[in-house]
Design a protein around this motif. Structure first.
Motif, PDB file in Angstrom:
ATOM      1  N   ARG A  51       0.849  -1.200   0.000  1.00 51.51           N
ATOM      2  CA  ARG A  51       0.000   0.000   0.000  1.00 51.51           C
ATOM      3  C   ARG A  51       0.886   1.251   0.000  1.00 51.51           C
ATOM      4  N   SER A  61     -10.058   1.912  -1.498  1.00 49.32           N
ATOM      5  CA  SER A  61      -9.424   2.432  -0.279  1.00 49.32           C
ATOM      6  C   SER A  61      -9.134   1.282   0.680  1.00 49.32           C
ATOM      7  N   ASP A  63     -10.220   1.001   3.713  1.00 51.07           N
ATOM      8  CA  ASP A  63     -11.480   0.628   4.366  1.00 51.07           C
ATOM      9  C   ASP A  63     -12.304  -0.306   3.486  1.00 51.07           C
ATOM     10  N   GLU A  64     -12.364   0.001   2.196  1.00 55.46           N
ATOM     11  CA  GLU A  64     -13.122  -0.858   1.273  1.00 55.46           C
ATOM     12  C   GLU A  64     -12.451  -2.224   1.121  1.00 55.46           C
ATOM     13  N   TYR A  65     -11.130  -2.221   1.112  1.00 57.92           N
ATOM     14  CA  TYR A  65     -10.374  -3.468   0.938  1.00 57.92           C
ATOM     15  C   TYR A  65     -10.733  -4.477   2.034  1.00 57.92           C
TER      16      TYR A  65
END
Length: 71
Positions: A51, A61, A63-65
């Motif tokens: 990252r 993002s 958070d989405e990951y």
């Protein structure tokens, strides 16, 4: 160790970039020969490095990951 085997730090990179968390953890576990909890830690540590080093490779993002992943 097999000279053609991927380095421990790159074994799950394709899974990490593709968002395949469980297959990536399984790959780490198989490659390192470690318990599941250690494989999860290794996967997460590699995710953090990638990252930082290659942020543009990720399409979502952080958070989405990790959304929906419960360990």
């Amino acid at each position: 160790m097999d000279e053609n085997a991927p380095a421990p730090l790159t074994v799950a990179d394709a899974d990490i970039f593709a968002g395949r968390i469980l297959p990536g953890i399984r790959a780490m576990r198989a490659h390192l020969g470690c318990p599941l909890n250690e494989a999860l830690l290794a996967f997460h540590a590699r995710y953090e490095v990638l990252r930082l080093e290659q942020p543009d490779t990720f399409t979502v993002s952080a958070d989405e990951y990790w959304a929906g992943f419960i360990s």
